[in-house]
Write an enzyme that holds these catalytic residues in place. Structure first.
Site, PDB file in Angstrom:
ATOM      1  N   PRO A 292       0.780  -1.246   0.000  1.00 57.83           N
ATOM      2  CA  PRO A 292       0.000   0.000   0.000  1.00 57.83           C
ATOM      3  C   PRO A 292       0.813   1.298   0.000  1.00 57.83           C
ATOM      4  O   PRO A 292       0.247   2.368  -0.181  1.00 57.83           O
ATOM      5  CB  PRO A 292      -0.849  -0.106   1.275  1.00 57.83           C
ATOM      6  N   LYS A 296      -1.530   2.644  -4.504  1.00 60.48           N
ATOM      7  CA  LYS A 296      -1.810   2.319  -5.912  1.00 60.48           C
ATOM      8  C   LYS A 296      -2.895   1.253  -6.111  1.00 60.48           C
ATOM      9  O   LYS A 296      -3.422   1.115  -7.218  1.00 60.48           O
ATOM     10  CB  LYS A 296      -0.519   1.834  -6.601  1.00 60.48           C
ATOM     11  N   TYR A 387       3.376   9.261  -8.117  1.00 61.20           N
ATOM     12  CA  TYR A 387       2.423   9.327  -7.003  1.00 61.20           C
ATOM     13  C   TYR A 387       1.054   9.810  -7.477  1.00 61.20           C
ATOM     14  O   TYR A 387       0.024   9.257  -7.092  1.00 61.20           O
ATOM     15  CB  TYR A 387       2.973  10.258  -5.914  1.00 61.20           C
TER      16      TYR A 387
HETATM   17  C1  LIG Z   1      -6.561  -4.668   4.481  1.00 56.19           C
HETATM   18  C2  LIG Z   1      -6.306  -3.897   3.206  1.00 56.19           C
HETATM   19  C3  LIG Z   1      -5.896  -2.569   3.264  1.00 56.19           C
HETATM   20  C4  LIG Z   1      -5.651  -1.859   2.089  1.00 56.19           C
HETATM   21  N1  LIG Z   1      -5.204  -0.568   2.166  1.00 56.19           N
HETATM   22  C5  LIG Z   1      -4.954   0.105   1.022  1.00 56.19           C
HETATM   23  C6  LIG Z   1      -4.488   1.435   1.056  1.00 56.19           C
HETATM   24  O1  LIG Z   1      -4.300   2.016   2.118  1.00 56.19           O
HETATM   25  N2  LIG Z   1      -4.244   2.058  -0.130  1.00 56.19           N
HETATM   26  C7  LIG Z   1      -4.448   1.431  -1.351  1.00 56.19           C
HETATM   27  O2  LIG Z   1      -4.247   2.037  -2.399  1.00 56.19           O
HETATM   28  N3  LIG Z   1      -4.891   0.187  -1.396  1.00 56.19           N
HETATM   29  C8  LIG Z   1      -5.147  -0.481  -0.251  1.00 56.19           C
HETATM   30  N4  LIG Z   1      -5.595  -1.743  -0.311  1.00 56.19           N
HETATM   31  C9  LIG Z   1      -5.804  -2.294  -1.627  1.00 56.19           C
HETATM   32  C10 LIG Z   1      -7.171  -1.893  -2.175  1.00 56.19           C
HETATM   33  O3  LIG Z   1      -8.130  -1.897  -1.168  1.00 56.19           O
HETATM   34  C11 LIG Z   1      -7.496  -2.851  -3.295  1.00 56.19           C
HETATM   35  O4  LIG Z   1      -6.505  -2.714  -4.283  1.00 56.19           O
HETATM   36  C12 LIG Z   1      -8.886  -2.635  -3.900  1.00 56.19           C
HETATM   37  O5  LIG Z   1      -9.884  -3.007  -2.986  1.00 56.19           O
HETATM   38  C13 LIG Z   1      -9.021  -3.462  -5.176  1.00 56.19           C
HETATM   39  O6  LIG Z   1     -10.358  -3.461  -5.602  1.00 56.19           O
HETATM   40  P1  LIG Z   1     -10.976  -4.737  -6.319  1.00 56.19           P
HETATM   41  O7  LIG Z   1     -12.377  -4.365  -6.624  1.00 56.19           O
HETATM   42  O8  LIG Z   1     -10.075  -5.165  -7.407  1.00 56.19           O
HETATM   43  O9  LIG Z   1     -10.919  -5.912  -5.239  1.00 56.19           O
HETATM   44  P2  LIG Z   1     -11.708  -6.070  -3.875  1.00 56.19           P
HETATM   45  O10 LIG Z   1     -11.911  -4.756  -3.221  1.00 56.19           O
HETATM   46  O11 LIG Z   1     -10.988  -7.132  -3.114  1.00 56.19           O
HETATM   47  O12 LIG Z   1     -13.131  -6.610  -4.313  1.00 56.19           O
HETATM   48  C14 LIG Z   1     -13.329  -7.928  -4.764  1.00 56.19           C
HETATM   49  C15 LIG Z   1     -14.752  -8.320  -4.468  1.00 56.19           C
HETATM   50  O13 LIG Z   1     -14.989  -9.615  -5.011  1.00 56.19           O
HETATM   51  C16 LIG Z   1     -15.705 -10.378  -4.072  1.00 56.19           C
HETATM   52  N5  LIG Z   1     -15.444 -11.813  -4.322  1.00 56.19           N
HETATM   53  C17 LIG Z   1     -14.322 -12.512  -4.029  1.00 56.19           C
HETATM   54  N6  LIG Z   1     -14.469 -13.788  -4.392  1.00 56.19           N
HETATM   55  C18 LIG Z   1     -15.695 -13.901  -4.945  1.00 56.19           C
HETATM   56  C19 LIG Z   1     -16.423 -14.997  -5.487  1.00 56.19           C
HETATM   57  N7  LIG Z   1     -15.892 -16.218  -5.531  1.00 56.19           N
HETATM   58  N8  LIG Z   1     -17.668 -14.768  -5.958  1.00 56.19           N
HETATM   59  C20 LIG Z   1     -18.215 -13.512  -5.918  1.00 56.19           C
HETATM   60  N9  LIG Z   1     -17.579 -12.444  -5.387  1.00 56.19           N
HETATM   61  C21 LIG Z   1     -16.332 -12.641  -4.907  1.00 56.19           C
HETATM   62  C22 LIG Z   1     -15.182  -9.912  -2.728  1.00 56.19           C
HETATM   63  O14 LIG Z   1     -16.077 -10.202  -1.664  1.00 56.19           O
HETATM   64  C23 LIG Z   1     -15.044  -8.414  -2.982  1.00 56.19           C
HETATM   65  O15 LIG Z   1     -16.208  -7.694  -2.668  1.00 56.19           O
HETATM   66  C24 LIG Z   1      -5.824  -2.477   0.845  1.00 56.19           C
HETATM   67  C25 LIG Z   1      -6.260  -3.797   0.781  1.00 56.19           C
HETATM   68  C26 LIG Z   1      -6.482  -4.514   1.938  1.00 56.19           C
HETATM   69  C27 LIG Z   1      -6.916  -5.967   1.849  1.00 56.19           C
END
Ligand SMILES: Cc1cc2nc3c(=O)[nH]c(=O)nc-3n(C[C@H](O)[C@H](O)[C@H](O)COP(=O)(O)OP(=O)(O)OC[C@H]3O[C@@H](n4cnc5c(N)ncnc54)[C@H](O)[C@@H]3O)c2cc1C
Length: 393
Positions: A292, A296, A387
């Site tokens: 993090p 990004k 950034y």
């Molecule tokens: C604890 C934590 C802290 C973070 N802090 C930061 C930060 O400070 N700054 C930053 O830039 N990034 C941070 N990140 C990263 C950022 O949150 C992620 O990059 C972002 O959420 C990506 O979005 P996404 O939609 O790709 O994935 P996600 O947000 O993970 O969404 C994926 C979704 O798919 C669903 N899913 C999973 N499997 C299945 C399935 N089999 N069937 C149906 N649905 C499913 C999940 O429930 C979820 O709702 C953090 C991540 C975590 C885990």
């Protein structure tokens, strides 16, 4: 049930893709394994690049962000007793927007509800099929019955632990991974942020980040051991350690209070290539993870779906064989941007954390790098440019 694009996952990637496709008149359905409340309860990212801000505006889901988000024209770095402000605005002409992922998700959920496009929460055992042929579909269980969703395309926006990447045949993917030997302990509190801008700190006790979600809500982080358990960290212990890692003059202003949330996140760099398999695409954390530092993760999820939405719109608008050009280039185009963000996040993580295993030589390298940054506008510009985020392409 039939739709044009079936999206797995209602995180920021899935919901933003749904909103952008809706804007382009493309029918889509989202399947999410968790409840809406659970998805909203996850405390994660908080800094948006210009590209993500623009995509939220383009999707028509930016009214609250424009009202409540905090534009930041710079951030501070503290290294031992030295300080440096990176003036993003002066160096790049751009800013970033402090606005929590929870709020982005809430806005996208409300936008989706208003659009009338369906989201099936608590969809169990979602499985992609037939994406290597002409008739892809998802099978899943919802409301006690087995269902089938047919689509032209499936998009796996289901995060790092999702099902879409996991079901690809062995050998279809090449993966690259680096696991860092520490985690981040994060605390969220309704206290006024200790500083107007973010402070990234390298101290002899480890990394710290003073971030925020609003003028009233702070988000602070500490580098911690991977063996640490969140239960070991009382609020008092967190505040005491955080105060020690802040620059002394800033620590005097620190307002403490009960935590709203506390969690430990491991740090990892990960990329899966390619991001397309026939009629199945991967986007966001389903395809890549960054540590993090540099914020990004959420931004990459947004830029992936920005590129994919554009490519799908081109496909549905077009007629001849040329209409597939965008979707054919999606993986290559997205990965070019992903790898640059991977490089930046790795570099910033490597500079700002303590790596005792790298010894005194490693520490001197970090000190020399920071010193170089302090004296080189060119180096500061490189940092600032990355950034605020590279152009979508
Ligand atoms: C604890 C934590 C802290 C973070 N802090 C930061 C930060 O400070 N700054 C930053 O830039 N990034 C941070 N990140 C990263 C950022 O949150 C992620 O990059 C972002 O959420 C990506 O979005 P996404 O939609 O790709 O994935 P996600 O947000 O993970 O969404 C994926 C979704 O798919 C669903 N899913 C999973 N499997 C299945 C399935 N089999 N069937 C149906 N649905 C499913 C999940 O429930 C979820 O709702 C953090 C991540 C975590 C885990």
């Amino acid at each position: 049930m039939r739709t044009q694009v079936a999206i797995v996952g209602a995180g920021p990637a899935g919901l933003l893709l749904g909103a952008l496709l809706h804007r382009a008149g493309i029918d889509n359905v989202v399947l999410e394994q968790r409840s809406a409340e659970y998805v909203l309860g996850r405390i994660r990212a908080g800094v948006l690049e210009q590209v993500a801000v623009d995509l939220l505006r383009e999707a028509g889901a930016a009214v609250r962000m424009d009202e409540l988000g905090l534009p930041h024209g710079g951030f501070e770095m503290a290294f031992g007793d030295r300080r440096l402000r990176i003036d993003l605005q002066a160096l790049t002409g751009k800013q970033v927007m402090v606005y929590g992922q929870t709020e982005v998700t809430r806005d996208l959920m409300a936008h989706r509800q208003a659009s009338g496009r369906p989201t099936h929460y608590e969809a169990e055992n979602v499985q992609p099929h037939g994406y290597d042929g002409e008739r892809p579909h998802l099978s899943y269980r919802h409301g006690g019955s087995e269902r089938r969703l047919e689509a032209d395309f499936i998009v796996g926006c289901d995060g790092f632990h999702g099902v879409c990447r996991a079901t690809l045949p062995a050998g279809a993917l090449q993966t690259f991974e680096k696991v860092y030997p520490f985690g981040w302990l994060g605390l969220l509190a309704d206290t006024p942020p200790v500083n107007d801008e973010l402070i990234y700190g390298h101290t002899e006790r480890g990394f710290m980040l003073a971030s925020m979600r609003s003028h009233e809500r702070s988000r602070y982080y500490l580098q911690c051991s991977l063996d640490d358990k969140v239960e070991q960290w009382s609020d008092e212990a967190f505040w005491a350690e955080f105060s020690r890692r802040l620059p002394a003059d800033v620590a005097q202003r620190l307002a403490t209070g009960p935590s709203l949330e506390k969690s430990i996140a491991p740090l990892r760099s990960f990329v899966a290539e390619p991001m397309r398999f026939g009629r199945l695409f991967l986007a966001g954390d389903a395809a890549h993870i960054v540590p993090p530092t540099g914020a990004k993760g959420l931004n990459l999820a947004a830029s992936d779906v920005g590129l994919l939405a554009r490519a799908l719109a081109e496909y549905y608008r077009g007629t001849g064989p040329g209409r597939s050009a965008g979707i054919d280039h999606y993986s290559q185009q997205a990965l070019a941007r992903v790898w640059k963000a991977e490089r930046f996040s790795w570099w910033f993580t490597s500079l700002m954390h303590r790596f005792p295993e790298n010894g005194d030589f490693g520490l001197r390298m970090q000190q020399a790098e920071f010193d170089y940054l302090c004296h080189s506008t060119a180096a500061q510009t490189v940092l600032a440019e990355n950034y605020v985020g590279l152009p979508l392409g």
